[in-house]
Design a protein around this motif. Sequence first.
Motif, PDB file in Angstrom:
ATOM      1  N   MET A  37      42.780  27.277  33.785  1.00  0.00           N
ATOM      2  CA  MET A  37      42.736  28.496  34.594  1.00  0.00           C
ATOM      3  C   MET A  37      44.161  28.942  34.887  1.00  0.00           C
ATOM      4  SD  MET A  37      39.646  27.498  37.198  1.00  0.00           S
ATOM      5  CE  MET A  37      40.292  25.843  37.415  1.00  0.00           C
ATOM      6  N   THR A  38      44.599  30.009  34.238  1.00  0.00           N
ATOM      7  CA  THR A  38      45.973  30.476  34.343  1.00  0.00           C
ATOM      8  C   THR A  38      46.031  31.767  35.130  1.00  0.00           C
ATOM      9  OG1 THR A  38      46.471  29.496  32.196  1.00  0.00           O
ATOM     10  CG2 THR A  38      48.026  31.112  33.057  1.00  0.00           C
ATOM     11  N   LEU A  39      46.907  31.811  36.103  1.00  0.00           N
ATOM     12  CA  LEU A  39      47.114  33.025  36.876  1.00  0.00           C
ATOM     13  C   LEU A  39      48.006  33.996  36.100  1.00  0.00           C
ATOM     14  CD1 LEU A  39      47.734  31.486  40.392  1.00  0.00           C
ATOM     15  CD2 LEU A  39      45.873  33.026  39.790  1.00  0.00           C
ATOM     16  N   PRO A  40      47.935  35.281  36.407  1.00  0.00           N
ATOM     17  CA  PRO A  40      48.873  36.226  35.801  1.00  0.00           C
ATOM     18  C   PRO A  40      50.312  35.801  36.101  1.00  0.00           C
ATOM     19  CG  PRO A  40      47.122  37.388  36.966  1.00  0.00           C
ATOM     20  CD  PRO A  40      46.980  35.946  37.315  1.00  0.00           C
ATOM     21  N   ARG A  41      51.189  35.957  35.115  1.00  0.00           N
ATOM     22  CA  ARG A  41      52.576  35.548  35.336  1.00  0.00           C
ATOM     23  C   ARG A  41      53.249  36.429  36.381  1.00  0.00           C
ATOM     24  NH1 ARG A  41      57.854  36.403  33.965  1.00  0.00           N
ATOM     25  NH2 ARG A  41      59.102  34.495  33.670  1.00  0.00           N
ATOM     26  N   GLY A  82      32.713  47.215  39.442  1.00  0.00           N
ATOM     27  CA  GLY A  82      32.407  48.639  39.358  1.00  0.00           C
ATOM     28  C   GLY A  82      31.421  48.902  38.231  1.00  0.00           C
ATOM     29  N   PRO A  83      30.888  50.090  38.159  1.00  0.00           N
ATOM     30  CA  PRO A  83      29.899  50.401  37.117  1.00  0.00           C
ATOM     31  C   PRO A  83      30.445  50.291  35.698  1.00  0.00           C
ATOM     32  CG  PRO A  83      30.532  52.389  38.324  1.00  0.00           C
ATOM     33  CD  PRO A  83      31.097  51.234  39.074  1.00  0.00           C
ATOM     34  N   ARG A  84      31.773  50.378  35.534  1.00  0.00           N
ATOM     35  CA  ARG A  84      32.355  50.300  34.191  1.00  0.00           C
ATOM     36  C   ARG A  84      33.313  49.115  34.042  1.00  0.00           C
ATOM     37  NH1 ARG A  84      34.337  56.257  32.585  1.00  0.00           N
ATOM     38  NH2 ARG A  84      34.674  55.169  30.614  1.00  0.00           N
ATOM     39  N   THR A  85      33.311  48.197  34.990  1.00  0.00           N
ATOM     40  CA  THR A  85      34.169  47.014  34.892  1.00  0.00           C
ATOM     41  C   THR A  85      33.738  46.134  33.723  1.00  0.00           C
ATOM     42  OG1 THR A  85      34.528  47.007  37.290  1.00  0.00           O
ATOM     43  CG2 THR A  85      35.019  44.973  36.098  1.00  0.00           C
ATOM     44  N   ASP A  86      34.690  45.720  32.913  1.00  0.00           N
ATOM     45  CA  ASP A  86      34.422  44.834  31.781  1.00  0.00           C
ATOM     46  C   ASP A  86      33.942  43.472  32.305  1.00  0.00           C
ATOM     47  OD1 ASP A  86      34.476  43.176  29.560  1.00  0.00           O
ATOM     48  OD2 ASP A  86      36.439  43.846  28.861  1.00  0.00           O
ATOM     49  N   PRO A  87      32.769  42.984  31.876  1.00  0.00           N
ATOM     50  CA  PRO A  87      32.289  41.671  32.346  1.00  0.00           C
ATOM     51  C   PRO A  87      33.280  40.543  32.072  1.00  0.00           C
ATOM     52  CG  PRO A  87      30.519  42.861  31.246  1.00  0.00           C
ATOM     53  CD  PRO A  87      31.780  43.651  31.024  1.00  0.00           C
ATOM     54  N   ALA A  88      34.040  40.644  30.989  1.00  0.00           N
ATOM     55  CA  ALA A  88      35.028  39.601  30.689  1.00  0.00           C
ATOM     56  C   ALA A  88      36.115  39.563  31.754  1.00  0.00           C
ATOM     57  CB  ALA A  88      35.648  39.834  29.313  1.00  0.00           C
ATOM     58  N   LEU A  89      36.423  40.725  32.336  1.00  0.00           N
ATOM     59  CA  LEU A  89      37.427  40.777  33.397  1.00  0.00           C
ATOM     60  C   LEU A  89      36.917  40.065  34.648  1.00  0.00           C
ATOM     61  CD1 LEU A  89      40.065  41.728  34.630  1.00  0.00           C
ATOM     62  CD2 LEU A  89      39.008  43.961  35.058  1.00  0.00           C
ATOM     63  N   VAL A  90      35.631  40.181  34.928  1.00  0.00           N
ATOM     64  CA  VAL A  90      35.047  39.486  36.083  1.00  0.00           C
ATOM     65  C   VAL A  90      35.204  37.972  35.917  1.00  0.00           C
ATOM     66  CG1 VAL A  90      32.946  39.113  37.431  1.00  0.00           C
ATOM     67  CG2 VAL A  90      33.439  41.372  36.480  1.00  0.00           C
ATOM     68  N   THR A  91      34.984  37.482  34.715  1.00  0.00           N
ATOM     69  CA  THR A  91      35.162  36.047  34.444  1.00  0.00           C
ATOM     70  C   THR A  91      36.609  35.629  34.667  1.00  0.00           C
ATOM     71  OG1 THR A  91      33.364  36.076  32.823  1.00  0.00           O
ATOM     72  CG2 THR A  91      34.934  34.250  32.693  1.00  0.00           C
ATOM     73  N   ARG A  92      37.542  36.451  34.202  1.00  0.00           N
ATOM     74  CA  ARG A  92      38.965  36.145  34.419  1.00  0.00           C
ATOM     75  C   ARG A  92      39.291  36.147  35.913  1.00  0.00           C
ATOM     76  NH1 ARG A  92      42.374  40.384  31.267  1.00  0.00           N
ATOM     77  NH2 ARG A  92      44.118  39.126  32.069  1.00  0.00           N
ATOM     78  N   ALA A  93      38.753  37.110  36.634  1.00  0.00           N
ATOM     79  CA  ALA A  93      39.032  37.204  38.065  1.00  0.00           C
ATOM     80  C   ALA A  93      38.495  35.990  38.813  1.00  0.00           C
ATOM     81  CB  ALA A  93      38.430  38.489  38.630  1.00  0.00           C
ATOM     82  N   ARG A  94      37.339  35.505  38.407  1.00  0.00           N
ATOM     83  CA  ARG A  94      36.796  34.294  39.037  1.00  0.00           C
ATOM     84  C   ARG A  94      37.721  33.101  38.776  1.00  0.00           C
ATOM     85  NH1 ARG A  94      31.629  34.422  41.010  1.00  0.00           N
ATOM     86  NH2 ARG A  94      31.529  32.148  40.817  1.00  0.00           N
ATOM     87  N   ASP A  95      38.255  33.028  37.575  1.00  0.00           N
ATOM     88  CA  ASP A  95      39.203  31.953  37.252  1.00  0.00           C
ATOM     89  C   ASP A  95      40.474  32.070  38.092  1.00  0.00           C
ATOM     90  OD1 ASP A  95      37.471  30.874  35.402  1.00  0.00           O
ATOM     91  OD2 ASP A  95      38.456  31.789  33.665  1.00  0.00           O
ATOM     92  N   TRP A  96      40.958  33.303  38.297  1.00  0.00           N
ATOM     93  CA  TRP A  96      42.140  33.495  39.138  1.00  0.00           C
ATOM     94  C   TRP A  96      41.877  33.012  40.562  1.00  0.00           C
ATOM     95  CZ3 TRP A  96      42.744  39.292  37.449  1.00  0.00           C
ATOM     96  CH2 TRP A  96      43.244  39.343  36.140  1.00  0.00           C
ATOM     97  N   ALA A  97      40.714  33.351  41.094  1.00  0.00           N
ATOM     98  CA  ALA A  97      40.385  32.941  42.461  1.00  0.00           C
ATOM     99  C   ALA A  97      40.401  31.422  42.588  1.00  0.00           C
ATOM    100  CB  ALA A  97      39.021  33.499  42.859  1.00  0.00           C
ATOM    101  N   VAL A  98      39.814  30.749  41.621  1.00  0.00           N
ATOM    102  CA  VAL A  98      39.789  29.282  41.650  1.00  0.00           C
ATOM    103  C   VAL A  98      41.205  28.719  41.531  1.00  0.00           C
ATOM    104  CG1 VAL A  98      38.988  27.224  40.423  1.00  0.00           C
ATOM    105  CG2 VAL A  98      37.430  29.150  40.780  1.00  0.00           C
ATOM    106  N   ALA A  99      42.026  29.331  40.665  1.00  0.00           N
ATOM    107  CA  ALA A  99      43.412  28.882  40.505  1.00  0.00           C
ATOM    108  C   ALA A  99      44.215  29.075  41.784  1.00  0.00           C
ATOM    109  CB  ALA A  99      44.077  29.621  39.348  1.00  0.00           C
ATOM    110  N   LEU A 100      43.828  30.036  42.616  1.00  0.00           N
ATOM    111  CA  LEU A 100      44.474  30.248  43.915  1.00  0.00           C
ATOM    112  C   LEU A 100      43.955  29.279  44.978  1.00  0.00           C
ATOM    113  CD1 LEU A 100      44.495  34.166  44.087  1.00  0.00           C
ATOM    114  CD2 LEU A 100      46.506  32.675  43.857  1.00  0.00           C
ATOM    115  N   GLY A 101      42.992  28.452  44.601  1.00  0.00           N
ATOM    116  CA  GLY A 101      42.420  27.501  45.549  1.00  0.00           C
ATOM    117  C   GLY A 101      41.344  28.119  46.421  1.00  0.00           C
TER     118      GLY A 101
END
Length: 301
Positions: A1-5, A176-195
């Motif tokens: 799980m990698t956060l944005p640089r 959002g109605p047009r949010t890419d589902p793959a982005l939601v998965t990445r965002a969940r990974d970011w949240a976990v990486a933030l603890g």
Amino acid sequence: MTLPRTVGVFGGGRMGAGIAHAFLASGSHVIVVENGPEAAGQARDRVAESLAKARVAESLAEGRVAESLAEGREAESLAEGRGVAEDALERLRATADPGDLAPCDLVIEAVPEDAALKAQVLALAERLAPDAVLASNTSSLSIGGLAAGLASPDRFLGLHFFNPVPVSELIEIVTGPRTDPALVTRARDWAVALGKTPITVADSPGFASSRLGVCLALEAMRMLEEGVAGAADIDTAMTLGYRHPMGPLRTTDVVGLDVRLAIAEHLSRELGPRFDPPQILRDLVAAGHLGRKTGQGFYTW
């Protein structure tokens, strides 16, 4: 799980500074944009203070500060906290130039809860950082509505952090109605990486957290208004009876009565009169009693 640089935070108030803190503490570089050099300097100071306090609290939990205090080395323990904060601050840039967002992989807007202002900021961020994922920290505004002015709404979602961000365990991810589902998965990974623990909710008025939190807070205000019980007793009913970490009236003071009023008015328009703000809330806001940030709300701070 990698956060944005590199993460951009548009707005360096309490929430923006807290978001910056969270990413810095997890290793990202952070660029905070404010509306002038003075405000940018204040934002940097806010982040620095937050990082230093967090380090001292961590050391206290590990027993190091207690040992230092017992030995009369208070200054040393505080200096250690500042030193660790300085290490993180080397990865922070606070600026008044939105153009500095260009290298960001993720830009989070954390400006006041005003739909027009947020839409303007997001459109500017998209233009200046065309490769970045965009996110809003809104607690109640429509993600679909905010995305309307974006060229790539599929790269936009809600990342609702909670105050105080460094210690709060939750991030509400709003699709959002047009949010890419793959982005939601990445965002969940970011949240976990933030603890933190992510929850995912659909774009609806107040999402899950604000809708439930405001509903409880408004009823507590009505009870106070009707003389059912005092503020402290109402809050204690929830902290001891339902194991809430903080009662709804004290929480409102921490969030800001003006913020709660704006959200309640929005929910009232969208969902009906059950979210109508009580007169006591309107009166306190009109009097300038906004909670902890002004020293007076339902409590004296």
